[in-house]
Design a protein around this motif. Structure first.
Motif, PDB file in Angstrom:
ATOM      1  N   ILE A  12       0.832  -1.201   0.000  1.00  0.00           N
ATOM      2  CA  ILE A  12       0.000   0.000   0.000  1.00  0.00           C
ATOM      3  C   ILE A  12       0.869   1.254   0.000  1.00  0.00           C
ATOM      4  N   LYS A  13       1.929   1.247   0.782  1.00  0.00           N
ATOM      5  CA  LYS A  13       2.842   2.390   0.796  1.00  0.00           C
ATOM      6  C   LYS A  13       3.419   2.629  -0.590  1.00  0.00           C
ATOM      7  N   TYR A  14       3.798   1.535  -1.278  1.00  0.00           N
ATOM      8  CA  TYR A  14       4.358   1.669  -2.625  1.00  0.00           C
ATOM      9  C   TYR A  14       3.314   2.236  -3.586  1.00  0.00           C
ATOM     10  N   CYS A  15       2.087   1.720  -3.527  1.00  0.00           N
ATOM     11  CA  CYS A  15       1.029   2.202  -4.418  1.00  0.00           C
ATOM     12  C   CYS A  15       0.757   3.685  -4.194  1.00  0.00           C
ATOM     13  N   ILE A  16       0.746   4.097  -2.935  1.00  0.00           N
ATOM     14  CA  ILE A  16       0.502   5.501  -2.619  1.00  0.00           C
ATOM     15  C   ILE A  16       1.618   6.379  -3.159  1.00  0.00           C
ATOM     16  N   GLU A  17       2.837   5.950  -2.959  1.00  0.00           N
ATOM     17  CA  GLU A  17       3.983   6.715  -3.466  1.00  0.00           C
ATOM     18  C   GLU A  17       3.960   6.769  -4.991  1.00  0.00           C
ATOM     19  N   LEU A  18       3.571   5.666  -5.624  1.00  0.00           N
ATOM     20  CA  LEU A  18       3.558   5.584  -7.084  1.00  0.00           C
ATOM     21  C   LEU A  18       2.511   6.502  -7.702  1.00  0.00           C
TER      22      LEU A  18
END
Length: 270
Positions: A109-115
């Motif tokens: 989720i952190k990666y998706c948000i950053e992306l």
């Protein structure tokens, strides 16, 4: 021939624009056409207000868009005056019994948000899965859910930007968690209706915390059909809640035919 022109020869287009046609933002998914996200946006951008970007899968290579694709989606947003919302992956579980599985979900989720953050999504829709739990096991599920969310909010995202989707269980069960992290709600009418949950009473209670509604036709399961397949009594209830609604209404279907049919029915409901 331009890329848009090539796509228009390949895929059917909607008959007219629905931009700013309703008090709410009209959205649909990024998989109306059997193609990548950007071609779907090119085809749909002239006709609707918002697109739900389906980040449904995350575990295999190429499942999520590349940074280059995100850059193109941002450009298209400006070209068409279009907003986005993001449906976070379905193949992760913030509530899992295994700590490693939960941590993987958090990192994903952190990666998706950053992306996707450069796209300024109106909301990030999130599932909190639930398996039949009783007694102490139910309390453990609540504890695991709260622990995972604590690691995300507010350090990595403002809780109000996350919309917890209504699934097969009463979301009132996690009312304290919703309040603790200031979470929003995604009202999925199909999920609630097929599981016999009173979604109209739920809407009236939580309306101020619902920035997005998922709408589609269904019979005995949440099949994501056109709205012509929605029971007539449910249609009337939908018409009633849409009158004051000003958030995002997403026709959560996955084909052009289902979208076209749904738009016709929606026009009769509003």
């Amino acid at each position: 021939m331009t890329e848009s022109g090539s796509l228009n020869k390949k895929y059917p287009s909607l008959s007219h624009s629905f931009k700013c046609a309703y008090p709410f933002r009209l959205a649909t998914t990024s998989f109306i056409y059997p193609d990548h996200m950007a071609p779907n946006v090119r085809m749909l951008g002239p006709y609707i207000d918002e697109i739900e970007l389906l980040f449904f899968e995350s575990t295999y290579e190429g499942a999520l868009p590349t940074r280059q694709e995100i850059h193109e989606l941002k450009r298209l947003s400006g070209e068409f005056g279009l907003s986005y919302n993001v449906h976070l992956p379905l193949d992760i579980d913030l509530t899992a019994k295994g700590a490693a599985v939960r941590q993987q979900a958090i990192e994903t989720i952190k990666y998706c948000i950053e992306l996707a953050n450069p796209l300024s999504p109106t909301t990030w829709t999130l599932h909190l899965p639930y398996e039949m739990e009783t007694g102490d096991e139910f309390n453990h599920w609540l504890d695991r859910t709260a622990d995972s969310l604590e690691k995300l909010c507010p350090a990595h995202i403002d809780g109000s930007l996350i919309s917890i989707e209504t699934l097969s269980y009463p979301l009132e069960w996690i009312d304290v968690i919703l309040g603790t992290f200031d979470l929003s709600i995604c009202l999925d009418i199909g999920h609630m209706a097929v599981h016999g949950l009173d979604w109209t009473t739920f809407y009236n209670r939580y309306a101020e915390k619902i920035p997005i509604v998922h709408l589609y036709g269904f019979q005995k399961a949440h099949e994501h059909l056109g709205l012509d397949q929605m029971p007539l009594d449910v249609r009337q209830s939908v018409a009633n809640i849409l009158k004051p609604f000003s958030g995002t209404l997403c026709l959560e279907v996955f084909s052009f035919n289902h979208l076209e049919t749904s738009l016709k029915i929606l026009g009769q409901l509003t």
